[in-house]
Scaffold this motif. Structure first.
Motif, PDB file in Angstrom:
ATOM      1  N   UNK A  93       0.821  -1.217   0.000  1.00  0.00           N
ATOM      2  CA  UNK A  93       0.000   0.000   0.000  1.00  0.00           C
ATOM      3  C   UNK A  93       0.852   1.263   0.000  1.00  0.00           C
ATOM      4  N   UNK A  94       2.115   1.149   0.426  1.00  0.00           N
ATOM      5  CA  UNK A  94       3.015   2.309   0.411  1.00  0.00           C
ATOM      6  C   UNK A  94       4.201   2.030  -0.513  1.00  0.00           C
ATOM      7  N   UNK A  95       3.955   1.273  -1.573  1.00  0.00           N
ATOM      8  CA  UNK A  95       5.027   0.906  -2.502  1.00  0.00           C
ATOM      9  C   UNK A  95       5.460   2.117  -3.326  1.00  0.00           C
ATOM     10  N   UNK A  96       6.732   2.228  -3.574  1.00  0.00           N
ATOM     11  CA  UNK A  96       7.270   3.340  -4.343  1.00  0.00           C
ATOM     12  C   UNK A  96       7.245   2.998  -5.835  1.00  0.00           C
ATOM     13  N   UNK A  97       7.510   4.026  -6.659  1.00  0.00           N
ATOM     14  CA  UNK A  97       7.637   3.807  -8.097  1.00  0.00           C
ATOM     15  C   UNK A  97       8.731   4.718  -8.639  1.00  0.00           C
ATOM     16  N   UNK A  98       8.907   4.731  -9.936  1.00  0.00           N
ATOM     17  CA  UNK A  98      10.042   5.443 -10.528  1.00  0.00           C
ATOM     18  C   UNK A  98       9.924   6.955 -10.413  1.00  0.00           C
ATOM     19  N   UNK A  99       8.717   7.490 -10.348  1.00  0.00           N
ATOM     20  CA  UNK A  99       8.526   8.929 -10.212  1.00  0.00           C
ATOM     21  C   UNK A  99       8.527   9.346  -8.743  1.00  0.00           C
ATOM     22  N   UNK A 100       7.926   8.526  -7.899  1.00  0.00           N
ATOM     23  CA  UNK A 100       7.850   8.797  -6.458  1.00  0.00           C
ATOM     24  C   UNK A 100       8.640   7.714  -5.722  1.00  0.00           C
ATOM     25  N   UNK A 101       9.973   7.924  -5.548  1.00  0.00           N
ATOM     26  CA  UNK A 101      10.854   6.840  -5.122  1.00  0.00           C
ATOM     27  C   UNK A 101      10.966   6.650  -3.612  1.00  0.00           C
ATOM     28  N   UNK A 102       9.922   7.045  -2.864  1.00  0.00           N
ATOM     29  CA  UNK A 102       9.937   6.849  -1.424  1.00  0.00           C
ATOM     30  C   UNK A 102       8.858   5.848  -1.030  1.00  0.00           C
ATOM     31  N   UNK A 103       9.143   5.095   0.051  1.00  0.00           N
ATOM     32  CA  UNK A 103       8.214   4.073   0.492  1.00  0.00           C
ATOM     33  C   UNK A 103       8.822   2.694   0.394  1.00  0.00           C
ATOM     34  N   UNK A 104       7.962   1.711   0.208  1.00  0.00           N
ATOM     35  CA  UNK A 104       8.370   0.301   0.235  1.00  0.00           C
ATOM     36  C   UNK A 104       8.777  -0.178  -1.170  1.00  0.00           C
ATOM     37  N   UNK A 105       9.769  -1.077  -1.201  1.00  0.00           N
ATOM     38  CA  UNK A 105      10.167  -1.699  -2.473  1.00  0.00           C
ATOM     39  C   UNK A 105      10.851  -3.022  -2.190  1.00  0.00           C
TER      40      UNK A 105
END
Length: 356
Positions: A93-105
């Motif tokens: 639910x708090x996974x990050x992505x390439x544009x928003x690189x904060x959170x879980x991965x």
């Protein structure tokens, strides 16, 4: 991370696979920082000399009696364990992505090989969201889990304590180079557009093939300084300068490990060298670590400091923009790329590439 299974993406090239037995490093500098609290100038100068020696010979050192309160550390470590113990769907639910690189991965790559780990990243100083996104721009917006009481508060408290310590270490580094203690402060000012310092929670689950995979493959930290807490399981390996062998950094209760980063290497014009290190895994115990990456503001231009260059010691690096460098490095974490990851060696002047 229970659904993770060993596949080819995790397999290191034969020459980079860890040996079954890693020797414990001998002679790693352990520096007692208590003279900082005493305010004794002679003691501070002695500390700076120790930091300089460790930065030249090892590229990292261990600090004890560093001033980070025990209860602050305990709350952060408890929060870390609680987060990674959550079910996969709650972490996602708090996974990050390439544009928003904060959170879980859980699928990070280092040097184009997938790491056997899962992470959670946050920034201590969250910038306001941009009015409009330009191509390649990152959005540094923290993603806090809503169903984990005390998690955010514990980690924000920890980050504040680490910032105070990192600034003291930065001043010791500056003194060790013969500069004023506050010489490097300007690179970290909030007015340098976006702060890029961040905190990472690492979780390394037991691995079925620790002879083939690594929690993090060999690398050097791109920023200025990294301050790391590691648990008592052990798995931090550093490449010894004297012979190139990998050796294990034994966990010392109550200590923190400090890595010299690439930015300090460039500032020092190669007087200091960032440490190549990695994280090994095992098949029996999970492992946790908690690094604080102390990085310049995104507008900072990084080059050898003018006080440290002259006719006999010309600048070894071309200037580069830290924000562009940082963004490129972050993007390479998401997937395997067809090209070599960006390194400070790409900014080394041609003459020095042949002799370094």
């Amino acid at each position: 991370m229970g659904s993770l299974s060993m596949d080819q993406a995790f397999v290191q090239a034969p020459e980079h696979r860890p040996k079954a037995v890693i020797a414990e490093a001998a002679g790693i500098p352990v520096i007692d920082l208590s003279p900082l609290a005493a305010g004794d100038q002679a003691g501070v100068e002695a500390l700076a000399a120790e930091v300089g020696r460790a930065s030249r010979e090892w590229g990292f050192f261990v600090v004890v009696r560093h001033g980070v309160p025990d209860d602050t550390m305990v709350r952060a470590l408890e929060a870390q364990r609680a987060f990674f113990a959550m079910p996969a769907e709650r972490k996602a639910a708090v996974r990050r992505d390439e544009v928003a690189p904060l959170g879980y991965y859980e699928s990070e790559h280092t040097k184009n090989v997938r790491d056997w780990k899962e992470v959670f990243d946050f920034v201590p100083r969250e910038p306001p969201p941009p009015a409009a996104l330009s191509e390649g721009e990152l959005v540094f917006e923290n993603k806090w889990p809503q169903d984990l009481p005390g998690f955010r508060e514990a980690l924000e408290e920890y980050a504040k304590a680490m910032e105070q310590l990192a600034l003291k270490l930065l001043e010791l580094t500056s003194l060790s180079l013969g500069l004023k203690p506050d010489r490097l402060h300007g690179f970290f000012k909030d007015d340098l557009q976006t702060p890029t310092t961040f905190v990472r929670l690492n979780h390394y689950p037991p691995c079925p093939s620790p002879d083939l995979a690594l929690g993090v493959t060999r690398h050097k930290d791109a920023g200025a300084l990294t301050v790391l807490h590691q648990d008592d399981v052990g798995g931090l390996d550093v490449r010894r300068r004297s012979d190139g062998d990998w050796v294990r950094v034994r966990p010392i209760p109550g200590s923190l490990v400090v890595n010299v980063g690439d930015v300090v290497q460039v500032w020092s014009n190669d007087r200091y060298e960032s440490a190549e290190h990695r994280a090994s895994v095992n098949s029996r115990k999970e492992r946790f670590s908690l690094p604080y990456f102390f990085n310049p503001g995104s507008d900072a231009m990084i080059k050898p400091l003018e006080e440290l260059v002259n006719g006999d010691s010309p600048p070894r690096y071309q200037a580069y923009n830290w924000g562009v460098f940082f963004r490129t490095k972050r993007n390479s974490n998401f997937k395997k790329l067809p090209v070599e990851n960006l390194q400070i060696a790409h900014f080394k002047k041609n003459h020095f590439k042949s002799i370094s």
